[in-house]
Write an enzyme that holds these catalytic residues in place. Structure first.
Site, PDB file in Angstrom:
ATOM      1  CB  CYS A   1     -16.646  47.349 -19.369  1.00  0.00           C
ATOM      2  SG  CYS A   1     -15.701  47.641 -17.874  1.00  0.00           S
TER       3      CYS A   1
ATOM      4  CD  GLU B   1     -12.935  54.387 -18.500  1.00  0.00           C
ATOM      5  OE1 GLU B   1     -12.795  53.366 -19.213  1.00  0.00           O
ATOM      6  OE2 GLU B   1     -11.996  54.947 -17.934  1.00  0.00           O
ATOM      7  CG  LEU B   2     -17.067  54.332 -24.634  1.00  0.00           C
ATOM      8  CD1 LEU B   2     -16.922  54.836 -26.046  1.00  0.00           C
ATOM      9  CD2 LEU B   2     -18.333  54.884 -23.991  1.00  0.00           C
TER      10      LEU B   2
ATOM     11  CD  GLU C   1     -19.819  45.609 -24.342  1.00  0.00           C
ATOM     12  OE1 GLU C   1     -20.581  46.531 -24.695  1.00  0.00           O
ATOM     13  OE2 GLU C   1     -19.033  45.712 -23.388  1.00  0.00           O
TER      14      GLU C   1
ATOM     15  CE  LYS D   1     -29.191  59.332 -16.764  1.00  0.00           C
ATOM     16  NZ  LYS D   1     -29.791  57.986 -16.666  1.00  0.00           N
TER      17      LYS D   1
ATOM     18  N   GLY E   1     -20.605  53.736 -20.284  1.00  0.00           N
ATOM     19  CA  GLY E   1     -21.765  53.097 -20.889  1.00  0.00           C
ATOM     20  C   GLY E   1     -21.383  52.482 -22.214  1.00  0.00           C
TER      21      GLY E   1
ATOM     22  CD1 TRP F   1     -27.810  49.165 -17.609  1.00  0.00           C
ATOM     23  CD2 TRP F   1     -26.912  47.268 -16.857  1.00  0.00           C
ATOM     24  NE1 TRP F   1     -27.647  48.311 -18.681  1.00  0.00           N
ATOM     25  CE2 TRP F   1     -27.101  47.142 -18.246  1.00  0.00           C
ATOM     26  CE3 TRP F   1     -26.369  46.181 -16.166  1.00  0.00           C
ATOM     27  CZ2 TRP F   1     -26.765  45.992 -18.960  1.00  0.00           C
ATOM     28  CZ3 TRP F   1     -26.028  45.035 -16.873  1.00  0.00           C
ATOM     29  CH2 TRP F   1     -26.232  44.954 -18.248  1.00  0.00           C
ATOM     30  CG  ASN F   2     -21.480  47.265 -15.491  1.00  0.00           C
ATOM     31  OD1 ASN F   2     -21.626  48.482 -15.460  1.00  0.00           O
ATOM     32  ND2 ASN F   2     -20.380  46.694 -15.880  1.00  0.00           N
TER      33      ASN F   2
HETATM   34  P1  NAD Z   1     -25.923  52.854 -21.946  1.00  0.00           P
HETATM   35  O1  NAD Z   1     -25.008  53.488 -22.913  1.00  0.00           O
HETATM   36  O2  NAD Z   1     -27.228  52.354 -22.423  1.00  0.00           O
HETATM   37  O3  NAD Z   1     -26.255  53.862 -20.745  1.00  0.00           O
HETATM   38  C1  NAD Z   1     -25.251  54.439 -19.952  1.00  0.00           C
HETATM   39  C2  NAD Z   1     -25.779  55.679 -19.292  1.00  0.00           C
HETATM   40  O4  NAD Z   1     -25.999  56.681 -20.291  1.00  0.00           O
HETATM   41  C3  NAD Z   1     -27.110  55.518 -18.557  1.00  0.00           C
HETATM   42  O5  NAD Z   1     -27.071  56.256 -17.354  1.00  0.00           O
HETATM   43  C4  NAD Z   1     -28.093  56.123 -19.528  1.00  0.00           C
HETATM   44  O6  NAD Z   1     -29.267  56.611 -18.920  1.00  0.00           O
HETATM   45  C5  NAD Z   1     -27.272  57.250 -20.092  1.00  0.00           C
HETATM   46  N1  NAD Z   1     -27.744  57.785 -21.388  1.00  0.00           N
HETATM   47  C6  NAD Z   1     -28.441  57.136 -22.349  1.00  0.00           C
HETATM   48  N2  NAD Z   1     -28.674  57.968 -23.388  1.00  0.00           N
HETATM   49  C7  NAD Z   1     -28.119  59.159 -23.074  1.00  0.00           C
HETATM   50  C8  NAD Z   1     -28.035  60.413 -23.730  1.00  0.00           C
HETATM   51  N3  NAD Z   1     -28.568  60.601 -24.936  1.00  0.00           N
HETATM   52  N4  NAD Z   1     -27.380  61.422 -23.117  1.00  0.00           N
HETATM   53  C9  NAD Z   1     -26.827  61.241 -21.911  1.00  0.00           C
HETATM   54  N5  NAD Z   1     -26.895  60.076 -21.213  1.00  0.00           N
HETATM   55  C10 NAD Z   1     -27.521  59.045 -21.802  1.00  0.00           C
HETATM   56  O7  NAD Z   1     -25.056  51.704 -21.261  1.00  0.00           O
HETATM   57  P2  NAD Z   1     -25.554  50.587 -20.242  1.00  0.00           P
HETATM   58  O8  NAD Z   1     -26.357  49.598 -20.990  1.00  0.00           O
HETATM   59  O9  NAD Z   1     -26.127  51.239 -19.027  1.00  0.00           O
HETATM   60  O10 NAD Z   1     -24.163  49.926 -19.797  1.00  0.00           O
HETATM   61  C11 NAD Z   1     -23.560  48.859 -20.435  1.00  0.00           C
HETATM   62  C12 NAD Z   1     -22.386  49.344 -21.251  1.00  0.00           C
HETATM   63  O11 NAD Z   1     -21.470  50.040 -20.417  1.00  0.00           O
HETATM   64  C13 NAD Z   1     -21.580  48.224 -21.880  1.00  0.00           C
HETATM   65  O12 NAD Z   1     -21.252  48.559 -23.202  1.00  0.00           O
HETATM   66  C14 NAD Z   1     -20.320  48.178 -21.028  1.00  0.00           C
HETATM   67  O13 NAD Z   1     -19.190  47.649 -21.670  1.00  0.00           O
HETATM   68  C15 NAD Z   1     -20.138  49.603 -20.676  1.00  0.00           C
HETATM   69  N6  NAD Z   1     -19.306  49.742 -19.481  1.00  0.00           N
HETATM   70  C16 NAD Z   1     -18.043  50.236 -19.622  1.00  0.00           C
HETATM   71  C17 NAD Z   1     -17.213  50.333 -18.517  1.00  0.00           C
HETATM   72  C18 NAD Z   1     -15.816  50.879 -18.642  1.00  0.00           C
HETATM   73  O14 NAD Z   1     -15.263  51.276 -17.630  1.00  0.00           O
HETATM   74  N7  NAD Z   1     -15.229  50.926 -19.818  1.00  0.00           N
HETATM   75  C19 NAD Z   1     -17.677  49.937 -17.273  1.00  0.00           C
HETATM   76  C20 NAD Z   1     -18.972  49.441 -17.158  1.00  0.00           C
HETATM   77  C21 NAD Z   1     -19.784  49.362 -18.276  1.00  0.00           C
END
Ligand code: NAD
Length: 495
Positions: free
Chosen positions: A287, A253-254, A388, A178, A231, A154-155
């Site tokens: 991130c 990308e976590l 984090e 998605k 995510g 979402w960021n």
């Molecule tokens: P999240 O893991 O909660 O969700 C990410 C996405 O995954 C959403 O679209 C969500 O609906 C989907 N999702 C959730 N459960 C799923 C499943 N079981 N199967 C498939 N898809 C599923 O993350 P968030 O809270 O939206 O984002 C914040 C995180 O993202 C932070 O940890 C941040 O560091 C990371 N992030 C990483 C980068 C990078 O490039 N490394 C960039 C931006 C954000």
């Protein structure tokens, strides 16, 4: 109360409701109120979109297009994004509460991804191999994988999408996007531009809903060839496991817990701004947040005085105003999590020298605001130094010398980014070599480009996005053997 605007999903070139007919609310983090209704997709929608993306990739116009025609479509899409950048940025601000100053700059930059990868589309060349086999012509082709599932956080919804969609389509795949359930609107607005650019139906699709309801059925769907995920570490690990059991390609990308290291020989005014941009820009919801500030002991107190004095001037408030510097946290669960981490840090014995709770200022209205928070006296073993937070919370850790800085910086599960502030080139180069991170910034922070590989060491991810190597992760190599012999030799022996 006036009815909220209802969005539709984009599947196979059509605007559709979820099969269930259900919707969920999308909230504005500044007002704390819902502003739009988003279709609540489920397993039936997953099956429908996976088949549509497969069909579009195997039949119809898309597989017949020449690579240069794919490139032209991507460049046209880039032009349309540039035209509508302001509008898209406003939608993102309404959905994720990040600053218009930041989202506007992102949206004006995003077209470059489509120009760059559009330009790369017709430069993917196979090779002719001078094989040792007689009377044989041998060459390679680089082919698309098939339907790719692009899951975003979402960021920065449209920036994270650009990292994936540019190389995905340039390579000739089809895409199922998605977005996060918290910020789906801008991706649905973006789909209108893909439609206007003239991509054939089914090549680009957007489905919306919750991770377990539509994300997971897509991850495990047999038609989906690759999952590109941005995510959290926790969800990433789950997606990885589910996809691995079905032998799919995965890039992840976590999260991160990036060290931002200030040496005594740094230009301290610049380093102080670097520390601020590392943690309070984007309200820490990035991130690459420099959430562990490592400060050399000999300048610790002087540097902290400067940092706190500057951080106290940060203007909080309405993210849609150009001069706001710190906006709200994007979601209620995230707001709760950030406040919990502040309590954890206090409980662990860190010293709170600024902020340390919810922001109850008049300019913050009903939004989910947290005071920019700084903890000193943090030990690297504390949870606040290892986990984090994804919010405006900075942990300051003192260090003695170069070895100490490297040891502390690397002593964490993550490895997304690192910052180094020094005027000594030898020290800068040593740090660049020894820090365990996918990106190292020297005397700068949060610089990214479509041209430069981006991704994580250790638990911060798998694979790289951006740059020329990104396109290879959306392709597979095929070797073709053509015999020029007049006779097939002994069939019982390998050729
Ligand atoms: P999240 O893991 O909660 O969700 C990410 C996405 O995954 C959403 O679209 C969500 O609906 C989907 N999702 C959730 N459960 C799923 C499943 N079981 N199967 C498939 N898809 C599923 O993350 P968030 O809270 O939206 O984002 C914040 C995180 O993202 C932070 O940890 C941040 O560091 C990371 N992030 C990483 C980068 C990078 O490039 N490394 C960039 C931006 C954000």
């Amino acid at each position: 109360m006036a009815e909220l605007p209802k969005y539709k999903m984009y599947i196979d070139g059509k605007w559709v409701e979820a099969a269930s007919g259900e919707y969920f609310e999308s909230f504005n983090p500044f007002t704390g109120k819902p502003w739009a209704l988003i279709p609540r997709g489920g397993a039936d929608d997953a099956a429908r979109v996976a088949e549509a993306a497969y069909r579009a990739g195997t039949k119809g116009d898309w597989p017949k297009l020449k690579a240069s025609q794919r490139g032209a479509l991507l460049r046209k899409l880039g032009d349309l994004i540039a035209r509508d950048a302001e509008k898209l940025a406003q939608t993102e601000v309404r959905d994720n509460g990040k600053l218009i100053a930041e989202m506007g700059a992102q949206l004006r930059y995003i077209p470059q991804w489509y120009y760059y990868f559009g330009g790369l589309a017709d430069k993917i060349e196979g090779s002719v191999i001078p094989t040792d086999k007689p009377e044989m012509f041998n060459f390679t082709r680089h082919e698309p994988l098939g339907p790719c599932l692009l899951i975003t956080a979402w960021n920065s919804p449209l920036l994270l999408l650009a990292y994936k969609l540019g190389p995905c389509l340039a390579a000739g795949n089809t895409a199922i996007v998605k977005p996060s359930e918290f910020t789906s609107a801008s991706t649905l607005e973006f789909a209108k531009l893909v439609e206007e650019a003239g991509f054939p139906p089914g090549v680009f699709n957007v489905v919306t809903g919750f991770g377990n309801e539509i994300g997971d059925p897509l991850v495990i769907h047999p038609r989906v060839a690759k999952v590109a995920f941005t995510g959290s570490e926790r969800t990433g690990a789950k997606v990885y496991e589910r996809a691995a059991a079905r032998l799919k390609r995965v890039t992840l990308e976590l999260g991160g817990k990036s060290p931002n290291i200030v040496f005594a020989d740094a230009d301290l005014d610049n380093a102080m701004k670097g520390a601020i941009s590392g943690i309070f820009a984007a309200t820490g919801q990035t991130c690459v947040a420099g959430s562990r500030l490592l400060v050399q002991e000999s300048i610790h107190n002087e540097f902290m005085d400067k940092l706190v004095a500057f951080a106290k001037t940060a203007r909080m408030g309405d993210p849609s105003k150009l001069d706001t510097q710190v906006g709200p946290v994007t979601t209620p669960p995230q707001y709760k999590k950030v406040l919990e981490y502040i309590d954890v840090a206090k409980g662990e014995g860190a010293t709170c020298v600024m902020g340390g709770g919810p922001a109850k200022r008049p300019e913050c209205g009903e939004g989910w605001f947290v005071e920019p928070t700084i903890f000193t006296g943090v030990k690297n073993s504390m949870r606040i130094a290892q986990e984090e937070v994804f919010g405006p919370v900075l942990s300051v850790i003192p260090f003695k010398d170069d070895e100490d800085a490297i040891e502390i910086a690397n002593d964490v599960l993550y490895g997304l980014a690192a910052g180094v502030w020094t005027q000594n080139i030898r020290r800068a180069m040593t740090m660049a070599e020894r820090l365990q991170a996918g990106t190292v910034w020297i005397n700068t922070y949060r610089a990214i480009s479509y041209m430069t590989p981006f991704g994580g060491f250790k638990h911060s991810g798998i694979g790289r996005e951006n740059g020329q190597e990104a396109i290879r992760s959306y392709m597979q190599t095929k070797a073709v053997w053509i015999s020029t012999a007049t006779e097939v030799p002994n069939p019982f022996v390998m050729r």
